[in-house]
Design a protein around this motif. Structure first.
Motif, PDB file in Angstrom:
ATOM      1  N   ALA A  17       0.870  -1.181   0.000  1.00 54.80           N
ATOM      2  CA  ALA A  17       0.000   0.000   0.000  1.00 54.80           C
ATOM      3  C   ALA A  17       0.903   1.226   0.000  1.00 54.80           C
ATOM      4  O   ALA A  17       2.130   1.106   0.133  1.00 54.80           O
ATOM      5  N   ASP A  18       0.320   2.408  -0.155  1.00 60.41           N
ATOM      6  CA  ASP A  18       1.117   3.628  -0.154  1.00 60.41           C
ATOM      7  C   ASP A  18       1.883   3.757   1.162  1.00 60.41           C
ATOM      8  O   ASP A  18       1.298   3.795   2.243  1.00 60.41           O
ATOM      9  N   GLY A  19       3.195   3.778   1.048  1.00 57.84           N
ATOM     10  CA  GLY A  19       4.021   3.957   2.225  1.00 57.84           C
ATOM     11  C   GLY A  19       4.144   2.738   3.111  1.00 57.84           C
ATOM     12  O   GLY A  19       4.679   2.831   4.219  1.00 57.84           O
ATOM     13  N   VAL A  20       3.653   1.578   2.672  1.00 62.28           N
ATOM     14  CA  VAL A  20       3.688   0.371   3.497  1.00 62.28           C
ATOM     15  C   VAL A  20       4.386  -0.747   2.724  1.00 62.28           C
ATOM     16  O   VAL A  20       3.968  -1.117   1.627  1.00 62.28           O
ATOM     17  N   ALA A  21       5.435  -1.288   3.316  1.00 58.09           N
ATOM     18  CA  ALA A  21       6.144  -2.426   2.740  1.00 58.09           C
ATOM     19  C   ALA A  21       6.157  -3.559   3.762  1.00 58.09           C
ATOM     20  O   ALA A  21       6.345  -3.324   4.957  1.00 58.09           O
ATOM     21  N   ILE A  22       5.938  -4.765   3.278  1.00 59.82           N
ATOM     22  CA  ILE A  22       5.914  -5.955   4.131  1.00 59.82           C
ATOM     23  C   ILE A  22       7.099  -6.842   3.756  1.00 59.82           C
ATOM     24  O   ILE A  22       7.301  -7.158   2.579  1.00 59.82           O
ATOM     25  N   ALA A  23       7.858  -7.258   4.765  1.00 58.55           N
ATOM     26  CA  ALA A  23       9.000  -8.148   4.549  1.00 58.55           C
ATOM     27  C   ALA A  23       8.515  -9.595   4.564  1.00 58.55           C
ATOM     28  O   ALA A  23       7.938 -10.046   5.555  1.00 58.55           O
ATOM     29  N   ALA A  24       8.732 -10.315   3.470  1.00 61.26           N
ATOM     30  CA  ALA A  24       8.211 -11.674   3.334  1.00 61.26           C
ATOM     31  C   ALA A  24       9.233 -12.572   2.672  1.00 61.26           C
ATOM     32  O   ALA A  24      10.095 -12.125   1.912  1.00 61.26           O
ATOM     33  N   ALA A  43       8.466 -12.536  11.548  1.00 62.00           N
ATOM     34  CA  ALA A  43       8.659 -13.805  10.834  1.00 62.00           C
ATOM     35  C   ALA A  43       9.808 -14.619  11.412  1.00 62.00           C
ATOM     36  O   ALA A  43       9.802 -15.848  11.346  1.00 62.00           O
ATOM     37  N   ALA A  44      10.792 -13.944  12.005  1.00 60.06           N
ATOM     38  CA  ALA A  44      11.965 -14.644  12.538  1.00 60.06           C
ATOM     39  C   ALA A  44      11.623 -15.584  13.689  1.00 60.06           C
ATOM     40  O   ALA A  44      12.439 -16.442  14.053  1.00 60.06           O
ATOM     41  N   VAL A  45      10.419 -15.458  14.271  1.00 60.92           N
ATOM     42  CA  VAL A  45      10.036 -16.334  15.375  1.00 60.92           C
ATOM     43  C   VAL A  45       9.570 -17.703  14.874  1.00 60.92           C
ATOM     44  O   VAL A  45       9.707 -18.708  15.574  1.00 60.92           O
ATOM     45  N   TRP A  46       9.020 -17.770  13.653  1.00 64.67           N
ATOM     46  CA  TRP A  46       8.449 -19.023  13.159  1.00 64.67           C
ATOM     47  C   TRP A  46       9.418 -20.205  13.210  1.00 64.67           C
ATOM     48  O   TRP A  46       9.009 -21.327  13.557  1.00 64.67           O
ATOM     49  N   PRO A  47      10.709 -20.029  12.871  1.00 63.35           N
ATOM     50  CA  PRO A  47      11.607 -21.194  12.932  1.00 63.35           C
ATOM     51  C   PRO A  47      11.678 -21.846  14.306  1.00 63.35           C
ATOM     52  O   PRO A  47      11.932 -23.052  14.406  1.00 63.35           O
ATOM     53  N   PHE A  48      11.423 -21.081  15.391  1.00 57.52           N
ATOM     54  CA  PHE A  48      11.470 -21.660  16.735  1.00 57.52           C
ATOM     55  C   PHE A  48      10.323 -22.637  16.982  1.00 57.52           C
ATOM     56  O   PHE A  48      10.367 -23.432  17.926  1.00 57.52           O
ATOM     57  N   VAL A  62       6.546 -22.474   1.855  1.00 53.77           N
ATOM     58  CA  VAL A  62       6.076 -21.758   3.032  1.00 53.77           C
ATOM     59  C   VAL A  62       6.359 -20.273   2.887  1.00 53.77           C
ATOM     60  O   VAL A  62       7.488 -19.875   2.573  1.00 53.77           O
ATOM     61  N   ILE A  63       5.318 -19.470   3.105  1.00 55.82           N
ATOM     62  CA  ILE A  63       5.478 -18.011   3.123  1.00 55.82           C
ATOM     63  C   ILE A  63       5.365 -17.538   4.568  1.00 55.82           C
ATOM     64  O   ILE A  63       4.368 -17.820   5.252  1.00 55.82           O
ATOM     65  N   THR A  64       6.392 -16.848   5.037  1.00 52.73           N
ATOM     66  CA  THR A  64       6.340 -16.154   6.315  1.00 52.73           C
ATOM     67  C   THR A  64       6.573 -14.678   6.060  1.00 52.73           C
ATOM     68  O   THR A  64       7.249 -14.297   5.097  1.00 52.73           O
ATOM     69  N   TYR A  65       6.016 -13.850   6.924  1.00 47.78           N
ATOM     70  CA  TYR A  65       6.184 -12.408   6.750  1.00 47.78           C
ATOM     71  C   TYR A  65       6.037 -11.714   8.099  1.00 47.78           C
ATOM     72  O   TYR A  65       5.457 -12.267   9.041  1.00 47.78           O
ATOM     73  N   SER A  66       6.580 -10.514   8.194  1.00 46.23           N
ATOM     74  CA  SER A  66       6.420  -9.679   9.379  1.00 46.23           C
ATOM     75  C   SER A  66       5.316  -8.672   9.086  1.00 46.23           C
ATOM     76  O   SER A  66       5.431  -7.868   8.150  1.00 46.23           O
ATOM     77  N   ALA A  67       4.246  -8.736   9.857  1.00 49.29           N
ATOM     78  CA  ALA A  67       3.083  -7.878   9.604  1.00 49.29           C
ATOM     79  C   ALA A  67       3.433  -6.406   9.797  1.00 49.29           C
ATOM     80  O   ALA A  67       4.448  -6.061  10.425  1.00 49.29           O
ATOM     81  N   GLY A  69       3.977  -2.930  11.158  1.00 50.00           N
ATOM     82  CA  GLY A  69       4.308  -2.555  12.527  1.00 50.00           C
ATOM     83  C   GLY A  69       5.539  -3.242  13.064  1.00 50.00           C
ATOM     84  O   GLY A  69       6.100  -2.814  14.077  1.00 50.00           O
ATOM     85  N   LEU A  70       5.991  -4.330  12.405  1.00 48.33           N
ATOM     86  CA  LEU A  70       7.123  -5.112  12.889  1.00 48.33           C
ATOM     87  C   LEU A  70       8.329  -4.983  11.959  1.00 48.33           C
ATOM     88  O   LEU A  70       8.176  -4.923  10.739  1.00 48.33           O
ATOM     89  N   LYS A  71       9.518  -4.941  12.525  1.00 45.94           N
ATOM     90  CA  LYS A  71      10.735  -4.935  11.714  1.00 45.94           C
ATOM     91  C   LYS A  71      10.843  -6.236  10.930  1.00 45.94           C
ATOM     92  O   LYS A  71      10.460  -7.291  11.439  1.00 45.94           O
ATOM     93  N   PRO A  72      11.340  -6.194   9.698  1.00 43.80           N
ATOM     94  CA  PRO A  72      11.778  -5.024   8.947  1.00 43.80           C
ATOM     95  C   PRO A  72      10.684  -4.430   8.053  1.00 43.80           C
ATOM     96  O   PRO A  72      10.993  -3.730   7.092  1.00 43.80           O
ATOM     97  N   SER A  73       9.424  -4.722   8.345  1.00 40.33           N
ATOM     98  CA  SER A  73       8.316  -4.118   7.600  1.00 40.33           C
ATOM     99  C   SER A  73       8.096  -2.681   8.067  1.00 40.33           C
ATOM    100  O   SER A  73       8.749  -2.203   9.001  1.00 40.33           O
ATOM    101  N   SER A  74       7.146  -2.003   7.436  1.00 42.18           N
ATOM    102  CA  SER A  74       6.833  -0.619   7.782  1.00 42.18           C
ATOM    103  C   SER A  74       5.921  -0.547   8.994  1.00 42.18           C
ATOM    104  O   SER A  74       5.193  -1.494   9.304  1.00 42.18           O
ATOM    105  N   ALA A  75       5.959   0.602   9.667  1.00 43.70           N
ATOM    106  CA  ALA A  75       5.026   0.881  10.764  1.00 43.70           C
ATOM    107  C   ALA A  75       4.256   2.147  10.415  1.00 43.70           C
ATOM    108  O   ALA A  75       4.579   3.237  10.887  1.00 43.70           O
ATOM    109  N   PRO A  76       3.211   2.018   9.560  1.00 35.90           N
ATOM    110  CA  PRO A  76       2.418   3.198   9.195  1.00 35.90           C
ATOM    111  C   PRO A  76       1.644   3.709  10.414  1.00 35.90           C
ATOM    112  O   PRO A  76       1.566   3.030  11.441  1.00 35.90           O
TER     113      PRO A  76
END
Length: 294
Positions: A17-24, A43-48, A62-67, A69-76
């Motif tokens: 979205a405008d100004g929002v990037a998701i790390a996946a 997303a880094a927690v899933w391997p545990f 498998v797709i994992t992503y950081s929603a 608000g979470l690093k390294p994604s955006s926090a709009p």
């Protein structure tokens, strides 16, 4: 579908979205399983949990992503909504060219999973919800408390978040074990924050609170989930008690419900038997077999 990378080094930053990037990240080879994480769970927690490795070993992508608000994604800017977070996940699926998938969630990721099933135009092969089908009054009170503290103080004191995580994540036996509590307190206070900015925590909390106050999931929303569904609840989960999960699961047309004993809300990560990993992998394998026969 985008060719998966079996050994990714860095997640892709996907503009959703405008100004929002998701790390996946997409790994593995085979039918896709999308994993929606819980509140504050990068997303880094899933391997545990062992889940991504088990699924890829069983022949899945498998797709994992950081929603948001979470690093390294955006926090709009906050607030966020669950449907908005589901749209982010759909944009990730679109980016990777996925047209059918098994959708799984943990904790608040189950809210996102439910909304995604309502909003996505792709084919949902199966749905899995772990420790997160329907929340409790305790969940509403904790969210209200935390949002109130943020409004008053501008942030949430670390002592509050650590206490809440200890009380809800650990089992009753662990909570009365002083050495275990001190060890977990040290773990929870070490390292950098997972939040990408001040709006991240406020945004995700507001999404969770608005979902719960709307009395979601409604029976109508659950009845519309027609794909085979796996629901896992943990015996000592105060956020998502098994009784509420069992009652909600009765509205799902094609459901397999399991109450797992001995664990609290953190059972997906802390269960030494890795039952969630095993049951999710077996469920995805069954769903894949059914899809192949269609």
């Amino acid at each position: 579908m985008t060719e998966p990378n079996p050994h990714p080094t860095e997640p892709e930053l996907i503009r959703v979205a405008d100004g929002v990037a998701i790390a996946a990240t997409l790994v593995g080879d085979g039918p896709v399983v999308l994993l929606n994480g819980g509140l504050g769970m990068p997303a880094a927690v899933w391997p545990f949990t062992g889940i991504p490795d088990a699924l890829t070993a069983a022949g899945f992508s498998v797709i994992t992503y950081s929603a948001r608000g979470l690093k390294p994604s955006s926090a709009p800017p906050a607030p966020y909504t669950v449907p908005q977070m589901a749209d982010d996940a759909i944009a990730v699926l679109d980016h990777f060219g996925v047209h059918e998938a098994i959708v799984a969630g943990y904790s608040m990721g189950c809210y996102v999973t439910q909304a995604l099933v309502s909003q996505w135009h792709g084919r949902v092969l199966g749905v899995a919800m772990m420790a997160g089908l329907r929340s409790s009054a305790i969940g509403e009170i904790v969210n209200e408390m935390e949002l109130g503290l943020i409004d008053r103080l501008g942030d949430l004191p670390e002592a509050v978040t650590v206490f809440e995580q200890l009380m809800t994540t650990l089992t009753p036996d662990q909570l009365v074990d002083d050495d275990a509590v001190r060890t977990w307190r040290k773990l929870l206070t070490s390292g950098d924050t997972s939040w990408a900015g001040a709006d991240g925590l406020r945004g995700q909390l507001s999404a969770s609170q608005s979902w719960m106050l709307a009395k979601e999931p409604t029976p109508e929303r659950l009845a519309a989930i027609t794909a085979p569904t796996l629901v896992l609840s943990y015996e000592h989960d105060v956020f998502f008690p098994p009784a509420g999960g069992r009652a909600a699961a009765e509205h799902l047309p094609d459901v397999e419900f399991h109450e797992l004993d001995g664990q609290a809300h953190g059972g997906v990560m802390l269960d030494p038997q890795r039952r969630a990993m095993s049951m999710l992998t077996a469920f995805c394998t069954r769903v894949r077999g059914g899809a192949a026969a269609d």
